[in-house]
Motif scaffolding. Structure first.
Motif, PDB file in Angstrom:
ATOM      1  N   GLY A 256      11.273  63.370  37.391  1.00 42.99           N
ATOM      2  CA  GLY A 256      10.713  62.646  36.358  1.00 42.99           C
ATOM      3  C   GLY A 256       9.392  63.617  35.540  1.00 42.99           C
ATOM      4  N   ARG A 257       9.566  64.876  35.684  1.00 38.39           N
ATOM      5  CA  ARG A 257       8.735  65.801  35.009  1.00 38.39           C
ATOM      6  C   ARG A 257       9.812  66.696  34.272  1.00 38.39           C
ATOM      7  NH1 ARG A 257       3.398  66.869  36.552  1.00 38.39           N
ATOM      8  NH2 ARG A 257       3.642  69.005  35.796  1.00 38.39           N
ATOM      9  N   VAL A 258       9.109  66.924  32.884  1.00 32.93           N
ATOM     10  CA  VAL A 258       9.987  67.910  32.055  1.00 32.93           C
ATOM     11  C   VAL A 258       9.778  69.178  32.566  1.00 32.93           C
ATOM     12  CG1 VAL A 258      10.446  68.865  29.873  1.00 32.93           C
ATOM     13  CG2 VAL A 258       9.604  66.479  30.025  1.00 32.93           C
ATOM     14  N   VAL A 259      10.908  69.880  32.767  1.00 34.35           N
ATOM     15  CA  VAL A 259      10.683  71.270  33.249  1.00 34.35           C
ATOM     16  C   VAL A 259      11.053  72.346  32.181  1.00 34.35           C
ATOM     17  CG1 VAL A 259      10.674  70.964  35.855  1.00 34.35           C
ATOM     18  CG2 VAL A 259      12.858  71.228  34.572  1.00 34.35           C
ATOM     19  N   SER A 260      12.070  72.196  31.430  1.00 33.01           N
ATOM     20  CA  SER A 260      12.294  73.133  30.352  1.00 33.01           C
ATOM     21  C   SER A 260      12.768  72.305  29.220  1.00 33.01           C
ATOM     22  CB  SER A 260      13.083  74.270  31.077  1.00 33.01           C
ATOM     23  OG  SER A 260      14.413  73.562  31.071  1.00 33.01           O
ATOM     24  N   ILE A 261      12.458  72.952  27.843  1.00 39.45           N
ATOM     25  CA  ILE A 261      13.316  72.514  26.801  1.00 39.45           C
ATOM     26  C   ILE A 261      13.912  73.524  26.204  1.00 39.45           C
ATOM     27  CG2 ILE A 261      12.745  71.292  24.578  1.00 39.45           C
ATOM     28  CD1 ILE A 261      10.060  70.511  25.795  1.00 39.45           C
ATOM     29  N   ASP A 262      15.182  73.120  25.743  1.00 40.49           N
ATOM     30  CA  ASP A 262      15.902  74.328  24.956  1.00 40.49           C
ATOM     31  C   ASP A 262      16.562  73.849  23.755  1.00 40.49           C
ATOM     32  OD1 ASP A 262      16.681  76.769  24.336  1.00 40.49           O
ATOM     33  OD2 ASP A 262      17.526  77.387  26.338  1.00 40.49           O
ATOM     34  N   GLY A 263      17.176  74.585  22.975  1.00 39.92           N
ATOM     35  CA  GLY A 263      18.109  74.105  21.668  1.00 39.92           C
ATOM     36  C   GLY A 263      19.339  73.590  22.366  1.00 39.92           C
TER      37      GLY A 263
ATOM     38  N   THR B  25      15.148  69.404  30.179  1.00 38.63           N
ATOM     39  CA  THR B  25      15.668  69.089  31.833  1.00 38.63           C
ATOM     40  C   THR B  25      14.487  68.427  32.348  1.00 38.63           C
ATOM     41  OG1 THR B  25      16.887  71.250  31.433  1.00 38.63           O
ATOM     42  CG2 THR B  25      16.313  70.544  33.575  1.00 38.63           C
ATOM     43  N   VAL B  26      14.854  67.492  33.061  1.00 43.21           N
ATOM     44  CA  VAL B  26      13.940  66.455  33.833  1.00 43.21           C
ATOM     45  C   VAL B  26      13.960  66.892  35.369  1.00 43.21           C
ATOM     46  CG1 VAL B  26      12.841  64.221  34.032  1.00 43.21           C
ATOM     47  CG2 VAL B  26      13.765  65.013  32.036  1.00 43.21           C
ATOM     48  N   GLN B  27      13.067  67.005  35.944  1.00 39.90           N
ATOM     49  CA  GLN B  27      13.139  67.224  37.412  1.00 39.90           C
ATOM     50  C   GLN B  27      12.237  66.231  38.116  1.00 39.90           C
ATOM     51  OE1 GLN B  27      12.373  70.822  39.691  1.00 39.90           O
ATOM     52  NE2 GLN B  27      14.294  71.389  38.874  1.00 39.90           N
TER      53      GLN B  27
ATOM     54  N   THR C 295      15.738  65.694  42.103  1.00 37.72           N
ATOM     55  CA  THR C 295      17.054  65.108  41.050  1.00 37.72           C
ATOM     56  C   THR C 295      16.580  65.843  39.857  1.00 37.72           C
ATOM     57  OG1 THR C 295      15.546  63.371  40.555  1.00 37.72           O
ATOM     58  CG2 THR C 295      17.025  62.827  42.127  1.00 37.72           C
ATOM     59  N   GLU C 296      17.667  66.143  39.120  1.00 38.78           N
ATOM     60  CA  GLU C 296      17.550  66.854  38.012  1.00 38.78           C
ATOM     61  C   GLU C 296      18.592  66.267  36.905  1.00 38.78           C
ATOM     62  OE1 GLU C 296      16.776  71.323  37.882  1.00 38.78           O
ATOM     63  OE2 GLU C 296      18.431  71.269  36.568  1.00 38.78           O
ATOM     64  N   HIS C 297      17.998  66.120  35.755  1.00 36.84           N
ATOM     65  CA  HIS C 297      19.148  65.807  34.589  1.00 36.84           C
ATOM     66  C   HIS C 297      18.638  66.313  33.391  1.00 36.84           C
ATOM     67  CE1 HIS C 297      16.172  62.598  34.595  1.00 36.84           C
ATOM     68  NE2 HIS C 297      16.489  62.359  33.404  1.00 36.84           N
TER      69      HIS C 297
END
Ligand code: SF4
Length: 695
Positions: free
Chosen positions: A33-40, A29-31, A8-10
């Motif tokens: 329950g884990r943060v997989v990336s951060i962007d502006g 971006t959370v996959q 599940t990704e949101h």
């Protein structure tokens, strides 16, 4: 056959609360329950969909091996990071007991809370923490490690008038970037400067290093650290003496111009250029350009404040648009911190400020070792003084005191955390709510939880709220928990700001966040005039306001050591993340004089201490100046000391700021003649890891 995997990704919208001017709007971006990336994201137009590499790596902090995930108490010597896991109940109970005991036995002033910009969020500092320490009657901390001289100058001269914001840089025809390196800090300014250049603007950069922006500049003045004051005064002299001062503006809107003119009189271009070691013709050209170009904009940074002349230098720079008559049009004036632009005061703190003693955070070592009454309890949060505070060896000696009880509340095992008696795990900004007002652009946004708290980590609101309760200091009207704290703060913001944030996740600043100085906004001084010579600061400056104090270099220690922000850390935050080996940067001619080649291991030393690392040679640093990155941790050097071990704990002329750039050092190839002996107490070895035992 491989079984199908489902994920599940949101995406979650939030904001960056780190100590950076930009206050970016983020999309995480959370996959599963884990943060997989951060962007502006584009919510904040200034962010424009991109962010710095530092925060892109933030998940490495969240899930990294240094993350603190449960409370612990010390089991070994201070500094060795030897801890045993305990419950929150035991940890908080112990701290509450110690707080009460310290207050009742030695007085509230024996407690020192120590915090700075580990988070610039409005919930994570000066909320329930301040309520707790005020009610305890604790010592008060002067938060002066950064921006104290510039902040004082801006307050006393302009009452912290809102300044020009990024989007209006493109309107300027002359931009002077003084003591700032937006390629490392506040990166979203760069495209606006480039746009101005595309439209034909002239760019001037003053920095001892040839920064990326300096390479793009029309004129780069690589001033000797600490000489910004005479350089700025020589421009004032030119404006006043050559008929370029806007006398009508000064008569109508300023006080103290004659005093400034007197102080500038002695600084001819020749004399200032000699002191700053820059070409006199280039300096004269900068003054001529400033006198004759409109709109002209000065970006006043922080590099010029970190020395004995830092307050006067910042004042002289901020005085330029007043004397030159550069206000009143888009793209003209100055840019400084916009942290006060919203006009917000911390009315949500649940107690009045007590009249207890004030401890300057730059003097932590002395405060721990020499103050009377002694400090018995130190509570560190949002800060890492073992790495960031001047005179590191003195600070470490203070932290080693057996009779000092130290609490460290942090996200990762910092250099300071290693000295804790009780260690508390803190949530990161991805794990809770916050409110962020940026101090470059004029924006405010809501930080939302992106993931569940990691391990047993807790927010500031939870921890300080629990301590209020356990010490018997909680009052009926106090907010309980982070969400209530946020609503409590939102309800006390001026005008519709709180409602805007609640409804839209962001507030709209007046004038679309792009005020024109002296058209939309005016000085917030009592008479709305600019004070070019504030008497209160004249009394504070021991040598006199706008009076240059000469370079502290000696024959023994001739090189100026600077420690500018890098693209790896935000102050010392994120320094736990692996990085390439740290190098002392020096000019090839300085290196050759000392028989040093690129990559050699060197000793950088003065009477305060020594740092061992490798040399990196480059012509982008001026001769006579060497540089170590800001925010290093002790693991980054070969002997466990960082640049702050070489920084005197002297203070700036006004504002009580740190004089990081007044460190004067010698550099020698390691293995050469011995320097001063190392103070070898509890230096964490590189291979040493923290030890956690089961409870
Ligand atoms: S540190 Fe600055 S540039 Fe990086 S994400 Fe945060 S606000 Fe944006």
């Amino acid at each position: 056959m491989k079984s199908p995997s489902f994920t599940t990704e949101h995406a979650v919208a939030t904001v960056c609360p780190l100590d950076c001017p930009d206050g970016c709007s983020l999309e995480a971006t959370v996959q599963d329950g884990r943060v997989v990336s951060i962007d502006g994201s584009h919510v904040n137009p200034v962010t424009d969909g991109y962010i710095c590499a530092k925060v892109r790596r933030f998940p490495e902090r969240v899930y990294g091996p240094d993350r603190l995930t449960f409370p612990a108490i010390r089991t070994g010597a201070k500094g060795l990071a030897s801890f045993a896991r305990v419950s929150w109940e035991e940890a908080l109970g112990t701290i509450a007991e110690r707080l009460i005991e310290a207050r009742d036995t030695h007085g509230g002033e024996s407690i020192l809370p120590y915090s700075y910009g580990g988070s610039n969020g409005m919930l994570t500092q000066d909320t329930s923490d301040a309520t707790l320490f005020r009610r305890l009657g604790a010592s008060r901390l002067a938060r002066t490690v950064c921006a104290a001289p510039t902040g004082t100058a801006n307050l006393m001269m302009y009452g912290k008038m809102p300044s020009v914001t990024y989007r209006d840089f493109a309107e300027a025809r002359l931009i002077i970037v003084w003591g700032a390196n937006p390629s490392s800090s506040g990166i979203h300014l760069v495209p606006h400067i480039r746009e101005a250049q595309r439209r034909g603007a002239t760019l001037v950069v003053l920095d001892p290093r040839t920064t990326p922006l300096a390479r793009q500049a029309d004129i780069h003045l690589a001033v000797r650290p600490g000489t910004d004051l005479p350089v700025a005064l020589s421009i004032h002299r030119y404006l006043f003496e050559e008929g370029h001062a806007d006398q009508a503006f000064l008569d109508a809107h300023a006080r103290g111009a004659e005093r400034l003119r007197e102080r500038a009189r002695e600084w001819t271009f020749e004399r200032a250029a000699a002191e700053a070691d820059v070409p006199v013709d280039a300096l004269r050209r900068v003054a001529e350009l400033y006198a004759t170009t409109r709109p002209a904009l000065v970006r006043c940074g922080y590099g010029q404040e970190r020395n004995r002349n830092g307050g006067s230098a910042s004042m002289a720079i901020l005085a330029l648009p007043a004397v030159g008559g550069k206000f009143g049009e888009r793209g003209g004036g100055y840019m400084m911190s916009n942290s006060a632009s919203w006009g917000i005061t911390n009315t949500w703190i649940g107690a009045d400020e007590p009249a207890t003693r004030i401890v300057n955070m730059n003097l932590l070592g002395r405060a721990l070792l020499d103050s009377a009454p002694p400090i018995r309890m130190l509570f560190v949060y949002n800060s890492n003084p073992a790495a960031t505070t001047p005179d590191q060896r003195r600070v470490l000696r203070g932290l080693e005191r057996d009779d000092l009880f130290t609490v460290v509340f942090d996200q990762v095992m910092t250099d300071t955390a290693r000295y804790a008696d009780v260690l508390l795990p803190n949530t990161t900004f991805l794990e809770g709510y916050d409110l962020v007002k940026s101090y470059g652009p004029w924006t405010m946004g809501l930080g939302r939880p992106v993931i569940e708290p990691i391990g047993e980590s807790r927010s500031n609101a939870e921890v300080f709220g629990a301590l209020l309760e356990l010490t018997g200091l909680l009052e009926e009207s106090d907010p309980r928990g982070e969400l209530e704290e946020m609503l409590h703060v939102l309800g006390r913001l001026p005008g519709t700001t709180g409602d805007d944030v609640r409804e839209c996740g962001a507030a709209t600043a007046p004038f679309d966040g792009r005020p024109i100085q002296f058209r939309d906004v005016f000085p917030r001084t009592p008479d709305q005039k600019i004070d070019l010579y504030p008497e209160v600061l004249a009394r504070e400056a021991a040598a006199g306001l706008y009076v240059y104090q000469p370079d502290p270099a000696t024959q023994e220690f001739p090189l100026a050591l600077i420690s500018p922000a890098s693209e790896k850390t935000i102050s010392s935050t994120l320094a736990e993340i692996p990085r390439p080996a740290v190098r002392l940067l020096m000019h090839p001619e300085d290196a050759a004089q000392r028989g040093i080649a690129d990559g050699d291991e060197v000793r950088v030393f003065n009477a305060l201490g020594e740092v061992r690392c490798n040399a990196g040679l480059g012509r982008w640093i001026r001769r006579g100046t060497v540089s170590l990155p800001k925010g290093l941790w002790r693991k980054h050097t070969a002997n466990g000391y960082t640049g702050t071990a070489l920084v005197p704990d002297t203070l700036t002329d006004v504002g009580g700021g740190a004089c990081f750039n007044d460190a004067r050092v010698q550099v020698a190839k390691a293995g050469g003649p011995e320097g001063p002996p190392l103070h070898r107490h509890s230096i964490p070895g590189r291979s040493e890891r923290r030890v956690f035992r089961p409870a």
